[in-house]
Design a protein around this motif. Structure first.
Motif, PDB file in Angstrom:
ATOM      1  N   CYS A 105      27.673  22.607  37.303  1.00  0.00           N
ATOM      2  CA  CYS A 105      26.954  23.886  37.271  1.00  0.00           C
ATOM      3  C   CYS A 105      27.714  24.898  36.425  1.00  0.00           C
ATOM      4  CB  CYS A 105      26.806  24.436  38.695  1.00  0.00           C
ATOM      5  SG  CYS A 105      25.750  23.434  39.744  1.00  0.00           S
ATOM      6  N   GLU A 144      15.462  22.253  37.392  1.00  0.00           N
ATOM      7  CA  GLU A 144      16.633  22.936  37.940  1.00  0.00           C
ATOM      8  C   GLU A 144      16.251  24.128  38.807  1.00  0.00           C
ATOM      9  OE1 GLU A 144      16.475  22.730  34.446  1.00  0.00           O
ATOM     10  OE2 GLU A 144      17.980  21.224  33.964  1.00  0.00           O
ATOM     11  N   GLU A 152      17.539  27.812  40.428  1.00  0.00           N
ATOM     12  CA  GLU A 152      18.303  28.919  39.857  1.00  0.00           C
ATOM     13  C   GLU A 152      18.626  29.908  40.977  1.00  0.00           C
ATOM     14  OE1 GLU A 152      17.804  31.406  35.699  1.00  0.00           O
ATOM     15  OE2 GLU A 152      15.999  30.846  36.791  1.00  0.00           O
ATOM     16  N   GLU A 207      23.564  27.956  38.192  1.00  0.00           N
ATOM     17  CA  GLU A 207      22.532  27.005  37.782  1.00  0.00           C
ATOM     18  C   GLU A 207      23.189  25.798  37.132  1.00  0.00           C
ATOM     19  OE1 GLU A 207      20.451  30.088  35.833  1.00  0.00           O
ATOM     20  OE2 GLU A 207      21.560  29.924  33.980  1.00  0.00           O
TER      21      GLU A 207
END
Length: 123
Positions: free
Chosen positions: A45, A64, A66, A114
């Protein structure tokens, strides 16, 4: 009608492991209306700093999640059908595939976590 803000998005990690991250110095040096700087990598990340005012465009990330965490200011996350307002020391996760737009009515400081491969402007 609000005009599109120019974005300053810096994807290269600014700090390596074992380096001190001075968040306030970075915030103080920022002059862009919408600045996004990758601070460092943590496993698979990244931690990013956003110093923002105005709004980002509607987008989504297909694969993904966030996470947004507000350090200073007010930060809104618009979703289809609702808006989430974040104050300092509040966070919120936008799951993969969810269309969203972020905005800040005043200069705000946000940390984002993220995956390192996320496309910051959306898929």
């Amino acid at each position: 009608m609000q005009t599109q803000q120019p974005y300053s998005i810096n994807l290269n990690a600014r700090f390596a492991p074992l380096e001190l991250v001075d968040l306030q110095a970075l915030v103080d040096a920022c002059r862009d209306p919408w600045h996004n700087q990758t601070l460092c990598r943590v496993n698979d990340c990244v931690v990013r700093l956003g110093v923002v005012q105005g709004q980002f465009h509607w987008h989504k990330h297909d694969t993904e999640d966030e996470f947004f965490y507000v350090v200073d200011g007010r930060f809104f996350i618009d979703l289809e059908g609702r808006t989430v307002e974040l104050a300092p020391q509040q966070g919120f996760t936008v799951p993969k595939g969810v269309v969203h737009r972020t905005r800040a009515p005043e200069r705000s400081v946000v940390l984002m976590i993220e995956s390192k491969g996320i496309v910051a402007t959306g898929d």
